[in-house]
Enzyme design. Structure first.
Site, PDB file in Angstrom:
ATOM      1  N   ASP A 189       4.535 -17.528  37.580  1.00  0.00           N
ATOM      2  CA  ASP A 189       3.482 -16.415  36.816  1.00  0.00           C
ATOM      3  C   ASP A 189       3.188 -17.336  35.460  1.00  0.00           C
ATOM      4  O   ASP A 189       3.723 -18.457  35.313  1.00  0.00           O
ATOM      5  CB  ASP A 189       4.063 -14.842  36.825  1.00  0.00           C
ATOM      6  CG  ASP A 189       5.268 -14.955  35.696  1.00  0.00           C
ATOM      7  OD1 ASP A 189       5.432 -15.972  34.962  1.00  0.00           O
ATOM      8  OD2 ASP A 189       5.552 -13.673  35.203  1.00  0.00           O
ATOM      9  N   CYS A 207       9.174 -17.307  36.507  1.00  0.00           N
ATOM     10  CA  CYS A 207       8.498 -16.505  35.642  1.00  0.00           C
ATOM     11  C   CYS A 207       9.249 -16.601  34.268  1.00  0.00           C
ATOM     12  O   CYS A 207       9.932 -17.491  34.078  1.00  0.00           O
ATOM     13  CB  CYS A 207       8.570 -14.944  36.233  1.00  0.00           C
ATOM     14  SG  CYS A 207      10.110 -14.291  36.106  1.00  0.00           S
ATOM     15  N   GLY A 208       8.830 -15.621  33.457  1.00  0.00           N
ATOM     16  CA  GLY A 208       9.460 -15.874  32.114  1.00  0.00           C
ATOM     17  C   GLY A 208      11.070 -15.871  31.899  1.00  0.00           C
ATOM     18  O   GLY A 208      11.311 -16.828  31.217  1.00  0.00           O
ATOM     19  N   THR A 209      11.511 -14.950  32.584  1.00  0.00           N
ATOM     20  CA  THR A 209      12.863 -14.996  32.626  1.00  0.00           C
ATOM     21  C   THR A 209      13.623 -15.541  33.657  1.00  0.00           C
ATOM     22  O   THR A 209      14.834 -15.903  33.688  1.00  0.00           O
ATOM     23  CB  THR A 209      13.447 -13.497  32.298  1.00  0.00           C
ATOM     24  OG1 THR A 209      13.045 -12.607  33.357  1.00  0.00           O
ATOM     25  CG2 THR A 209      13.028 -12.851  30.997  1.00  0.00           C
ATOM     26  N   GLY A 210      12.856 -15.581  34.924  1.00  0.00           N
ATOM     27  CA  GLY A 210      13.284 -15.772  36.127  1.00  0.00           C
ATOM     28  C   GLY A 210      13.901 -14.549  36.854  1.00  0.00           C
ATOM     29  O   GLY A 210      14.259 -14.679  38.044  1.00  0.00           O
ATOM     30  N   HIS A 224      27.922 -22.542  48.227  1.00  0.00           N
ATOM     31  CA  HIS A 224      28.732 -21.292  48.601  1.00  0.00           C
ATOM     32  C   HIS A 224      27.646 -20.218  49.291  1.00  0.00           C
ATOM     33  O   HIS A 224      28.033 -19.486  50.277  1.00  0.00           O
ATOM     34  CB  HIS A 224      29.363 -20.579  47.587  1.00  0.00           C
ATOM     35  CG  HIS A 224      30.652 -21.526  47.171  1.00  0.00           C
ATOM     36  ND1 HIS A 224      31.562 -20.944  46.206  1.00  0.00           N
ATOM     37  CD2 HIS A 224      31.091 -22.650  47.598  1.00  0.00           C
ATOM     38  CE1 HIS A 224      32.638 -21.950  46.192  1.00  0.00           C
ATOM     39  NE2 HIS A 224      32.251 -22.977  46.942  1.00  0.00           N
ATOM     40  N   HIS A 236      32.114 -19.723  53.848  1.00  0.00           N
ATOM     41  CA  HIS A 236      31.219 -19.268  53.097  1.00  0.00           C
ATOM     42  C   HIS A 236      29.914 -18.905  54.169  1.00  0.00           C
ATOM     43  O   HIS A 236      29.260 -17.897  53.817  1.00  0.00           O
ATOM     44  CB  HIS A 236      30.701 -20.401  52.224  1.00  0.00           C
ATOM     45  CG  HIS A 236      31.472 -20.958  51.141  1.00  0.00           C
ATOM     46  ND1 HIS A 236      32.126 -20.055  50.325  1.00  0.00           N
ATOM     47  CD2 HIS A 236      32.350 -21.841  51.156  1.00  0.00           C
ATOM     48  CE1 HIS A 236      33.096 -20.611  49.602  1.00  0.00           C
ATOM     49  NE2 HIS A 236      33.236 -21.937  50.073  1.00  0.00           N
TER      50      HIS A 236
END
Ligand code: RB5
Length: 150
Positions: free
Chosen positions: A8, A66-69, A99, A134
């Protein structure tokens, strides 16, 4: 390897930096689904575009920003078949491949600097799933989709 990438407006500069890092890898094919300007867009729309390529097999992996993810990773993880990991350090990026068999990496353009983000991306690209115990856990993650009736 084919990677589809999208961000974004909160991470367009980091997206360009990440594309430069991806080009270090021989044979890397990059599909950039935008956004390209400063105009605000909604990160779920970008997550949907990137993840569509991963789910269809058009891309081997995806990278969403994005800004923070945070928002875009939440959106990506709502899509069946996606295991998206938000990573802010190299160890997590390595482990999300080994994992969790993460097929999408999320980064925050307002959180992670260019240098660390590049190292995180390199770990995500080169990391291999360990399988074994895993695989059983990843299978259980994917079974949650069916249990939810999605
Ligand atoms: C957009 O301003 C911002 O909310 C978005 O980039 C992201 O940080 C949301 O999680």
């Amino acid at each position: 390897m084919k990677i589809t990438i999208g961000s974004d407006h909160g991470a367009t500069e980091l997206k360009e930096e990440i594309k430069t890092v991806l080009k270090e890898f021989d044979g890397m094919e990059i599909n950039d689904v935008g956004t390209f300007g400063t105009e605000a867009v909604d990160y779920p729309d970008i997550a949907e575009k990137v993840c569509a390529d991963v789910v269809s097999g058009k891309a081997d992996r995806g990278i969403v920003l994005c800004g923070t993810g945070i928002g875009i990773s939440i959106a990506a993880n709502k899509i069946n078949g996606i295991r998206c990991a938000l990573a802010t350090d190299v160890y997590s990026a390595k482990m999300c491949r080994e994992h969790n068999d993460a097929n999408v990496l999320a980064l925050g353009g307002r959180v992670t600097g260019f240098g660390p983000a590049g190292e995180i991306v390199r770990a995500f690209v080169t990391g291999e799933f360990s399988g074994g115990r895993h695989a059983r856990r990843v299978d259980k993650i994917m079974a949650l989709q069916d249990k939810q009736g999605k």
